[in-house]
Design an enzyme around this catalytic site. Structure first.
Site, mmCIF file in Angstrom:
data_model
loop_
_atom_site.group_PDB
_atom_site.id
_atom_site.type_symbol
_atom_site.label_atom_id
_atom_site.label_comp_id
_atom_site.label_asym_id
_atom_site.label_seq_id
_atom_site.Cartn_x
_atom_site.Cartn_y
_atom_site.Cartn_z
ATOM 1 N N HIS A 1 74.791 22.764 -0.405
ATOM 2 C CA HIS A 1 74.968 22.850 -1.867
ATOM 3 C C HIS A 1 76.422 22.664 -2.273
ATOM 4 O O HIS A 1 76.707 22.064 -3.308
ATOM 5 C CB HIS A 1 74.448 24.212 -2.354
ATOM 6 N N THR B 1 83.999 23.584 2.922
ATOM 7 C CA THR B 1 85.298 23.301 3.553
ATOM 8 C C THR B 1 85.245 22.129 4.527
ATOM 9 O O THR B 1 86.297 21.640 4.947
ATOM 10 C CB THR B 1 85.764 24.529 4.361
ATOM 11 N N HIS C 1 92.473 7.593 17.510
ATOM 12 C CA HIS C 1 92.652 8.379 18.729
ATOM 13 C C HIS C 1 91.386 9.088 19.202
ATOM 14 O O HIS C 1 91.233 9.331 20.391
ATOM 15 C CB HIS C 1 93.752 9.436 18.516
HETATM 16 C C1 RB5 Z 1 78.904 27.801 1.579
HETATM 17 O O1 RB5 Z 1 79.250 28.839 0.727
HETATM 18 C C2 RB5 Z 1 80.025 27.528 2.575
HETATM 19 O O2 RB5 Z 1 80.178 28.596 3.434
HETATM 20 C C3 RB5 Z 1 79.774 26.243 3.330
HETATM 21 O O3 RB5 Z 1 79.624 25.199 2.428
HETATM 22 C C4 RB5 Z 1 80.863 25.792 4.282
HETATM 23 O O4 RB5 Z 1 82.095 25.736 3.637
HETATM 24 C C5 RB5 Z 1 80.939 26.472 5.578
HETATM 25 O O5 RB5 Z 1 81.748 26.113 6.440
#
Ligand code: RB5
Length: 152
Positions: free
Chosen positions: A9, A67, A98
């Site tokens: 999401h 992330t 690399h």
């Molecule tokens: C979701 O909240 C988040 O934890 C996920 O998208 C990700 O960033 C996890 O590494």
């Protein structure tokens, strides 16, 4: 080149921008979910897209979560997958030159869409340099042989 995409999401909106870019470039691609901003678990969708690369049906995968970290953790559990979390164009370039990256992961909560599209462009258009870098990747393959069962 056939590209498998997936997100959770938190990566859903950025994934849509990446798909628009791939389509504008005429690059074959398929979205293996998720398909809304409803909360899901990134590992489920990493698996769906990455299996397409492992099986040879797709050449590369692009995975997006909040992330990019969770997607890279999950993708790198598959033998033969070299998933690289890229936060800028330099990382994208080096991940190809690399590391022969076959799976790009990015953070939908980290990157603005224009930067992410640029990362994808660099990642798609940079060749692996081989030679000493291949030798290093071969060492990773040996570790995989010891620790991973072949994927069916
Ligand atoms: C979701 O909240 C988040 O934890 C996920 O998208 C990700 O960033 C996890 O590494």
């Amino acid at each position: 080149m056939k590209i498998a995409l997936a997100s959770d999401h938190a990566g859903y909106e950025l994934k849509k921008e990446i798909i628009i870019y791939l389509q504008s470039e005429g690059l074959e691609n398929k979205d293996f979910g998720c398909y809304s901003k409803e909360s899901v678990d990134y590992a489920d969708f990493a698996e769906k897209a990455v299996r397409q690369v492992v099986s040879g049906k797709f050449d590369r995968a692009i995975l997006i979560c909040g992330t990019g970290i969770g997607m890279s953790l999950a993708a790198n559990k598959f033998r033969g997958i070299r998933a690289t979390l890229c936060c800028d164009a330099y990382m994208a370039e080096m991940s190809r030159k690399h590391n022969n990256s076959n799976c790009l992961t990015m953070g939908g909560r980290i990157l603005p869409a224009d930067e992410a599209v640029y990362i994808v462009e660099i990642w798609l258009n940079t060749e692996f340099e081989g030679e000493r870098h291949q030798k290093r990747l071969d060492k990773i393959s040996k570790i995989e042989e010891m620790n991973f069962k072949p994927v069916k």
